[in-house]
Write a protein that holds these residues in place. Sequence first.
Motif, mmCIF file in Angstrom:
data_model
loop_
_atom_site.group_PDB
_atom_site.id
_atom_site.type_symbol
_atom_site.label_atom_id
_atom_site.label_comp_id
_atom_site.label_asym_id
_atom_site.label_seq_id
_atom_site.Cartn_x
_atom_site.Cartn_y
_atom_site.Cartn_z
ATOM 1 N N MET A 96 -38.599 -0.479 -11.119
ATOM 2 C CA MET A 96 -38.417 0.949 -11.139
ATOM 3 C C MET A 96 -39.738 1.629 -10.778
ATOM 4 O O MET A 96 -40.796 1.156 -11.146
ATOM 5 C CB MET A 96 -37.989 1.414 -12.528
ATOM 6 N N THR A 97 -39.638 2.721 -10.097
ATOM 7 C CA THR A 97 -40.827 3.471 -9.735
ATOM 8 C C THR A 97 -41.248 4.357 -10.896
ATOM 9 O O THR A 97 -40.477 4.603 -11.823
ATOM 10 C CB THR A 97 -40.555 4.348 -8.490
ATOM 11 N N ALA A 98 -42.445 4.885 -10.797
ATOM 12 C CA ALA A 98 -42.955 5.758 -11.860
ATOM 13 C C ALA A 98 -42.117 7.031 -11.980
ATOM 14 O O ALA A 98 -42.118 7.686 -13.013
ATOM 15 C CB ALA A 98 -44.410 6.094 -11.598
ATOM 16 N N MET A 99 -41.392 7.378 -10.942
ATOM 17 C CA MET A 99 -40.594 8.602 -10.940
ATOM 18 C C MET A 99 -39.196 8.396 -11.527
ATOM 19 O O MET A 99 -38.494 9.357 -11.774
ATOM 20 C CB MET A 99 -40.478 9.142 -9.503
ATOM 21 N N THR A 100 -38.773 7.160 -11.717
ATOM 22 C CA THR A 100 -37.441 6.883 -12.243
ATOM 23 C C THR A 100 -37.409 7.204 -13.735
ATOM 24 O O THR A 100 -38.210 6.670 -14.505
ATOM 25 C CB THR A 100 -37.063 5.407 -12.022
ATOM 26 N N PRO A 101 -36.514 8.069 -14.151
ATOM 27 C CA PRO A 101 -36.458 8.407 -15.582
ATOM 28 C C PRO A 101 -35.935 7.224 -16.413
ATOM 29 O O PRO A 101 -35.116 6.445 -15.955
ATOM 30 C CB PRO A 101 -35.482 9.584 -15.638
ATOM 31 N N VAL A 102 -36.436 7.129 -17.634
ATOM 32 C CA VAL A 102 -35.997 6.083 -18.550
ATOM 33 C C VAL A 102 -34.559 6.396 -18.969
ATOM 34 O O VAL A 102 -34.279 7.508 -19.443
ATOM 35 C CB VAL A 102 -36.913 6.014 -19.788
ATOM 36 N N PRO A 103 -33.645 5.437 -18.807
ATOM 37 C CA PRO A 103 -32.254 5.686 -19.201
ATOM 38 C C PRO A 103 -32.138 5.986 -20.701
ATOM 39 O O PRO A 103 -32.811 5.367 -21.525
ATOM 40 C CB PRO A 103 -31.540 4.380 -18.852
ATOM 41 N N ASP A 104 -31.279 6.938 -21.049
ATOM 42 C CA ASP A 104 -31.084 7.317 -22.458
ATOM 43 C C ASP A 104 -30.648 6.126 -23.311
ATOM 44 O O ASP A 104 -31.103 5.981 -24.451
ATOM 45 C CB ASP A 104 -30.045 8.435 -22.578
ATOM 46 N N LEU A 105 -29.774 5.287 -22.782
ATOM 47 C CA LEU A 105 -29.295 4.118 -23.530
ATOM 48 C C LEU A 105 -30.458 3.202 -23.896
ATOM 49 O O LEU A 105 -30.571 2.737 -25.028
ATOM 50 C CB LEU A 105 -28.249 3.351 -22.715
ATOM 51 N N PHE A 106 -31.356 2.968 -22.959
ATOM 52 C CA PHE A 106 -32.524 2.117 -23.202
ATOM 53 C C PHE A 106 -33.453 2.776 -24.212
ATOM 54 O O PHE A 106 -33.928 2.132 -25.150
ATOM 55 C CB PHE A 106 -33.260 1.832 -21.884
ATOM 56 N N ARG A 107 -33.693 4.056 -24.043
ATOM 57 C CA ARG A 107 -34.570 4.788 -24.972
ATOM 58 C C ARG A 107 -34.019 4.708 -26.405
ATOM 59 O O ARG A 107 -34.748 4.460 -27.360
ATOM 60 C CB ARG A 107 -34.684 6.243 -24.512
ATOM 61 N N GLU A 108 -32.712 4.875 -26.550
ATOM 62 C CA GLU A 108 -32.063 4.804 -27.867
ATOM 63 C C GLU A 108 -32.162 3.391 -28.458
ATOM 64 O O GLU A 108 -32.434 3.215 -29.650
ATOM 65 C CB GLU A 108 -30.593 5.214 -27.726
ATOM 66 N N ALA A 109 -31.973 2.384 -27.622
ATOM 67 C CA ALA A 109 -32.050 0.992 -28.079
ATOM 68 C C ALA A 109 -33.458 0.642 -28.539
ATOM 69 O O ALA A 109 -33.655 0.004 -29.581
ATOM 70 C CB ALA A 109 -31.593 0.058 -26.958
ATOM 71 N N VAL A 110 -34.462 1.064 -27.788
ATOM 72 C CA VAL A 110 -35.863 0.804 -28.168
ATOM 73 C C VAL A 110 -36.183 1.504 -29.481
ATOM 74 O O VAL A 110 -36.803 0.915 -30.383
ATOM 75 C CB VAL A 110 -36.829 1.237 -27.043
ATOM 76 N N ALA A 165 -27.227 0.628 -30.886
ATOM 77 C CA ALA A 165 -27.612 0.578 -32.303
ATOM 78 C C ALA A 165 -28.161 -0.821 -32.603
ATOM 79 O O ALA A 165 -27.477 -1.664 -33.171
ATOM 80 C CB ALA A 165 -26.417 0.909 -33.185
ATOM 81 N N LEU A 166 -29.422 -1.045 -32.218
ATOM 82 C CA LEU A 166 -29.997 -2.389 -32.309
ATOM 83 C C LEU A 166 -30.708 -2.682 -33.625
ATOM 84 O O LEU A 166 -31.241 -3.770 -33.800
ATOM 85 C CB LEU A 166 -30.954 -2.628 -31.140
ATOM 86 N N GLY A 167 -30.694 -1.739 -34.567
ATOM 87 C CA GLY A 167 -31.315 -2.000 -35.867
ATOM 88 C C GLY A 167 -30.794 -3.275 -36.514
ATOM 89 O O GLY A 167 -31.586 -4.129 -36.937
ATOM 90 N N PRO A 168 -29.471 -3.459 -36.603
ATOM 91 C CA PRO A 168 -28.958 -4.695 -37.197
ATOM 92 C C PRO A 168 -29.397 -5.964 -36.445
ATOM 93 O O PRO A 168 -29.638 -6.994 -37.054
ATOM 94 C CB PRO A 168 -27.436 -4.517 -37.131
ATOM 95 N N HIS A 169 -29.543 -5.872 -35.140
ATOM 96 C CA HIS A 169 -29.993 -7.020 -34.354
ATOM 97 C C HIS A 169 -31.450 -7.353 -34.686
ATOM 98 O O HIS A 169 -31.815 -8.518 -34.813
ATOM 99 C CB HIS A 169 -29.851 -6.737 -32.856
ATOM 100 N N GLY A 170 -32.271 -6.310 -34.828
ATOM 101 C CA GLY A 170 -33.662 -6.519 -35.217
ATOM 102 C C GLY A 170 -33.773 -7.125 -36.599
ATOM 103 O O GLY A 170 -34.583 -8.022 -36.846
ATOM 104 N N LEU A 171 -32.937 -6.649 -37.528
ATOM 105 C CA LEU A 171 -32.926 -7.215 -38.878
ATOM 106 C C LEU A 171 -32.442 -8.665 -38.862
ATOM 107 O O LEU A 171 -32.961 -9.507 -39.606
ATOM 108 C CB LEU A 171 -32.065 -6.367 -39.808
ATOM 109 N N ALA A 172 -31.463 -8.971 -38.022
ATOM 110 C CA ALA A 172 -30.985 -10.359 -37.898
ATOM 111 C C ALA A 172 -32.109 -11.256 -37.388
ATOM 112 O O ALA A 172 -32.292 -12.374 -37.882
ATOM 113 C CB ALA A 172 -29.764 -10.425 -36.978
ATOM 114 N N PHE A 173 -32.867 -10.785 -36.406
ATOM 115 C CA PHE A 173 -34.012 -11.544 -35.901
ATOM 116 C C PHE A 173 -35.001 -11.824 -37.027
ATOM 117 O O PHE A 173 -35.468 -12.957 -37.198
ATOM 118 C CB PHE A 173 -34.675 -10.769 -34.760
ATOM 119 N N CYS A 174 -35.303 -10.803 -37.822
ATOM 120 C CA CYS A 174 -36.222 -10.996 -38.958
ATOM 121 C C CYS A 174 -35.657 -11.999 -39.963
ATOM 122 O O CYS A 174 -36.399 -12.814 -40.526
ATOM 123 C CB CYS A 174 -36.507 -9.657 -39.639
ATOM 124 N N GLN A 175 -34.352 -11.969 -40.192
ATOM 125 C CA GLN A 175 -33.730 -12.917 -41.114
ATOM 126 C C GLN A 175 -33.819 -14.341 -40.579
ATOM 127 O O GLN A 175 -34.051 -15.284 -41.337
ATOM 128 C CB GLN A 175 -32.273 -12.549 -41.390
#
Length: 187
Positions: A1-15, A155-165
């Motif tokens: 992606m170029t510097a001008m390409t906006p970050v997708p909302d789905l990706f921003r929410e997941a991060v 909604a990746l919070g549960p996935h992050g918690l699973a990784f920690c587990q």
Amino acid sequence: MTAMTPVPDLFREAVAALQAVRPRPEIRLETMRAPQRLAPWSYALSCEVSGPADVEASGRLVLLHDPEGQEGWDGVMRLVMYVRAELDRELATDPFLPAVGWSWLTDALEASGASWKALGGTVTETSSARFGDISGPARTDDLELRASWTPTDAALGPHGLAFCQVMASVVGLPPVGVTLFEQRQSS
């Protein structure tokens, strides 16, 4: 992606969901440089954890996002996990270790309430023997768990918690709220 390409909302929410994960105190999560060539958008966490009997493990959780999707993903996001831990010799010779290692992941995903599809991976046991003037123990045994799956939403919070587990399970940490008592050896 170029510097001008906006970050997708789905990706921003997941991060943001992954950044909001608060693991138990023994687990150290840090943002790390993500792989750049696997998908147009990526984010990665590294993890270090120590358990009883000085068992240590390290791992990575990588979020990949391709708005076009990729073959095999069955979606537009993919989580990729890598975990490595040194094992004691007795545990390393257990013939059920690969199945148990895999169950650490599947159980953690289910217990966290994560929603996923297209889960796949490997559990690898390795033994290394050192010879000559190489420092370190004469023999080491390791477990590696590699897996990837497609989350069904951002909604990746549960996935992050699973990784920690998974990380906690690999090093033998007891469930939160349970205290291990040290055994004294008789002399």
